[in-house]
Design an enzyme around this catalytic site. Structure first.
Site: not given
Ligand code: PSU
Ligand code: MN
Length: 300
Positions: A25, A157
């Site tokens: 990404e 995250k």
């Protein structure tokens, strides 16, 4: 989906010859780390994939053209250009129509990878459900439920609500696999206390699962979660305090929507100094390595 893709010749050849390819990404390059770290990290991730004998395919939009695999110059351009649209699913057509530069999130990278025929993708951490904001749920989770690409990450995250994120993944039918772990890793640290249903210990075992999933034509993504290497871990107790403060700052400053994640990552990095950065880089390189090994096992 019909996307007009510009596939780098090296990636094209590798796909045609059934050799290992790992998609990467680009939002972490444009919105995850400040310059000049961002470019160095992106280059190191690509180098790690290559060291394992796989071909890296970093995905991004350059002047409205979706690219699968960037040249060294294009990667450097992306890492040093200031105006880049963070593209999730809904932003991709906007960046293309307006001939903008765009970086791809996990969701958008999955879409492009699937369209290019790349089965595996490495990142740091996926987006998820934000703490105290159950309606701020990353488009990454929806994409994982409907796009058949395997995402190798270090969990969601740590700035997110991990239990809720895991619940949503279950609801949406996304297999979550621990790589050499029984529990969901917490990004900066190795443990979250949240047990997973499935653990694999080798790239071959993971490749087999991907193949079976593919044969069954279950059009969901697969999530492989890999703990950060122990020597680079940022202990959860310390990380949590810093994260709580960053979340409070975001609320005070009225940060919303797609700006939340980049804000929190930057704030955590500012407040923690080197610790979060060290863990973040280590887990990115480790995930790239594991993804490349699984990619190799897939074509073996
Ligand atoms: N992991 C990182 N750094 C990042 C991201 C993930 O270590 O910058 C990015 C990914 O691209 C992910 C995105 O898809 O953050 C999630 O943003 P949001 O919460 O707005 O969906
Ligand atoms: Mn978000």
């Amino acid at each position: 989906m019909r996307l007009n893709l510009k596939i780098h010749p090296e990636v094209q050849t590798a796909l045609a010859e059934n050799r290992a390819v790992v998609a990467l990404e680009s939002t972490l390059i444009t919105h995850g780390f400040p310059a000049p770290d961002n470019l160095e990290i992106a280059q190191a991730i690509e180098a790690t994939v290559r060291q394992q004998g796989a071909v890296p395919a970093t995905i991004a939009v350059l002047e409205g053209q979706i690219h699968v695999g960037l040249t060294a110059d294009q990667l450097a351009y992306l890492g040093t250009t200031s105006v880049v649209r963070k593209c999730s699913r809904r932003d991709l057509p906007i960046a293309v129509a307006r001939r903008e530069n765009g970086s791809t999130t996990v969701a958008a990278t999955m879409i492009v990878a699937r369209s290019a025929g790349i089965k595996l993708f490495a990142t740091g951490g996926i987006g998820g459900v934000h703490r105290g904001q159950p309606f701020d749920e990353s488009a990454d989770l929806r994409e994982l439920s409907q796009t058949a690409v395997t995402v190798v990450c270090a969990g969601a995250k740590a700035i997110l609500d991990l239990p809720l994120t895991l619940e949503v993944l279950e609801t949406r039918g996304v297999p979550v696999i621990g790589y050499q772990t029984d529990e969901l890793p917490a990004f900066y640290s190795r443990q979250s206390g949240l047990q997973l249903d499935m653990r694999v210990d080798t790239p071959q075992e993971m490749a087999r699962l991907i193949k079976v999933h593919e044969e069954m034509e279950i059009e969901s993504g697969l999530l492989v979660t890999v703990p950060v290497p122990a020597q680079d871990e940022w202990p959860a107790a310390e990380a949590q305090q810093v994260i709580d403060r960053a979340i409070a700052d975001a609320a005070v400053n009225g940060v919303m929507g797609k700006a939340v994640t980049p804000y929190l990552l930057e704030r955590v990095s500012d407040l923690s100094g080197q610790q979060s950065k060290k863990a973040n880089i280590a887990l990115l390189l480790n995930n790239a390595q594991v993804a490349a090994q699984i990619a190799q096992a897939l074509v073996a």
